[in-house]
Design an enzyme around this catalytic site. Structure first.
Site, PDB file in Angstrom:
ATOM      1  N   GLU A  20       0.838  -1.115  -0.018  1.00  0.00           N
ATOM      2  CA  GLU A  20      -0.136  -0.102   0.121  1.00  0.00           C
ATOM      3  C   GLU A  20       1.092   1.033  -0.434  1.00  0.00           C
ATOM      4  O   GLU A  20       1.698   1.493   0.456  1.00  0.00           O
ATOM      5  CB  GLU A  20      -0.514   0.289   0.749  1.00  0.00           C
ATOM      6  CG  GLU A  20      -0.354   0.212   2.454  1.00  0.00           C
ATOM      7  CD  GLU A  20      -1.365   0.759   3.665  1.00  0.00           C
ATOM      8  OE1 GLU A  20      -1.810   2.366   3.383  1.00  0.00           O
ATOM      9  OE2 GLU A  20      -1.482   0.624   4.458  1.00  0.00           O
ATOM     10  N   ASP A  23     -11.251  -0.116   5.850  1.00  0.00           N
ATOM     11  CA  ASP A  23     -10.764  -1.507   5.881  1.00  0.00           C
ATOM     12  C   ASP A  23     -11.605  -2.856   5.896  1.00  0.00           C
ATOM     13  O   ASP A  23     -11.365  -3.763   5.328  1.00  0.00           O
ATOM     14  CB  ASP A  23      -9.411  -1.558   6.625  1.00  0.00           C
ATOM     15  CG  ASP A  23      -8.925  -0.187   5.871  1.00  0.00           C
ATOM     16  OD1 ASP A  23      -8.785   0.439   5.178  1.00  0.00           O
ATOM     17  OD2 ASP A  23      -7.909   0.120   6.933  1.00  0.00           O
ATOM     18  N   LYS A  37      -2.826  -0.487  15.395  1.00  0.00           N
ATOM     19  CA  LYS A  37      -2.965  -0.212  16.590  1.00  0.00           C
ATOM     20  C   LYS A  37      -4.004  -0.142  17.838  1.00  0.00           C
ATOM     21  O   LYS A  37      -5.727  -0.212  17.661  1.00  0.00           O
ATOM     22  CB  LYS A  37      -2.565   1.630  16.294  1.00  0.00           C
ATOM     23  CG  LYS A  37      -1.317   1.042  15.142  1.00  0.00           C
ATOM     24  CD  LYS A  37       0.007   1.731  15.498  1.00  0.00           C
ATOM     25  CE  LYS A  37       0.347   3.020  14.413  1.00  0.00           C
ATOM     26  NZ  LYS A  37       0.585   2.641  13.163  1.00  0.00           N
TER      27      LYS A  37
END
Ligand code: PSU
Ligand code: MN
Length: 306
Positions: free
Chosen positions: A26, A143, A160
């Protein structure tokens, strides 16, 4: 139909034709995820690691409105430096294309473009997910919907804890997205090898993972899979240091009323600022580790499909 939109680098085109292993990469991580020049160095090293592990790298981005699968060194350098590159998720793609702009692709849009080209494996750092406080803000990364629908395996170091990891895993379960630990039973939290949550399945080799992926897609069980590959031990961050930094970043975002697509880049930049260079080193190390596993997975998958 894709003609005029999709531009596949000759090396990648050749690999597709021959059924060779390919790893998609990406570009939001280059333009919005790391500072220059470390972003460019990292992106180039990632391509080298993919090659060393038996696959062809294909960094994905939108340049002057063209969906690019595979970038040249010069194009990667350009993306790493340019300041007008738009963070492009699913809903942005048509406008970046029509306006002939430059777009850095998120996990969602990289998956879309990879799938259009026929690339099945993709490596990144961390995925987007359900944000803390999403009960109020509705901030859930696109996503996750992409993982539900698009047939690409995403190798990452977990998520995260700027996100609500528990809710992110619940969402993935509802959407039927397998979450697999590579050599671990724990779902990793990007900077740390554990998050307090478990994965659905553990695999200990690329071959085992490739077999499950092949079964999924042979059975028309559409969608992606999250391959959670923990940061190497020697690059893991101290749990308390990173937790405090993230809490402070989330608080600041809240006070400033940061929302929408600005939310994730703001939080990433804040965490980096608070932890100084330490989080960047661990970030780079885990991306390298993901590139290696993704290349091995792509190679194992190519072998199964021979
Ligand atoms: N999480 C990270 N690093 C990143 C991103 C997320 O740890 O670079 C980027 C990825 O490109 C991801 C995107 O797809 O942010 C998610 O943005 P949003 O939450 O706005 O969907
Ligand atoms: Mn969001």
């Amino acid at each position: 139909m894709l003609e005029g939109y999709l531009e596949i680098k000759p090396e990648v085109k050749e690999a597709l034709k021959e059924g060779k292993a390919i790893v998609g990469l990406e570009s939001t991580i280059i333009s919005h995820g790391m500072p220059y020049p470390r972003n460019v160095e990292t992106a180039l090293s990632v391509e080298r690691i993919v090659r060393e592990n038996g696959a062809v790298p294909a960094t994905i981005a939108i340049l002057q409105g063209k969906l690019k699968v595979g970038l040249t060194k010069e194009e990667i350098q350009y993306l790493g430096k340019a300041e007008n590159v738009v963070k492009t998720s699913r809903r942005d793609i048509p406008f970046i294309v029509a306006k002939k702009l430059d777009g850095a692709t998120t996990v969602a849009s990289t998956m879309i473009i990879a799938a259009l080209a026929g690339v099945k494996v993709f490596a990144t750092g961390g995925i987007g997910g359900v944000h803390r406080g999403a009960q109020q803000t509705f901030d859930i990364s696109a996503d996750l919907q992409e993982l539900a629908h698009t047939n690409v395996a995403v190798v990452c170091a977990g998520a995260k804890s700027i996100l609500d990891i528990g809710l992110t895993l619940e969402y993935l379960e509802t959407q039927g997205v397998p979450v697999v630990g590579f050599g671990t039973n724990d779902f990793p939290a990007f900077y740390t090898r554990r998050s307090g949550y478990k994965v659905d399945y553990r695999v200990d080799s690329a071959e085992e993972l490739a077999a499950a992926l092949k079964a999924k897609w042979d059975l028309s069980l559409r969608g992606g899979i999250v391959v959670a590959n923990p940061v190497p031990e020697q690059y893991e961050m101290d749990y308390n240091t990173i937790t405090e930094a993230i809490n402070q970043a989330v608080k600041e975002a809240d006070e400033k009323g940061i929302k929408g697509k600005e939310s994730t880049p703001f939080l990433l930049a804040k965490v980096k600022e608070i932890t100084g260079g330490e989080s960047l080193e661990s970030n780079i190390a885990l991306v390298y580790n993901n590139a290696m596993v993704a290349a091995q997975l792509a190679a194992a998958l190519a072998k199964l499909e021979e």
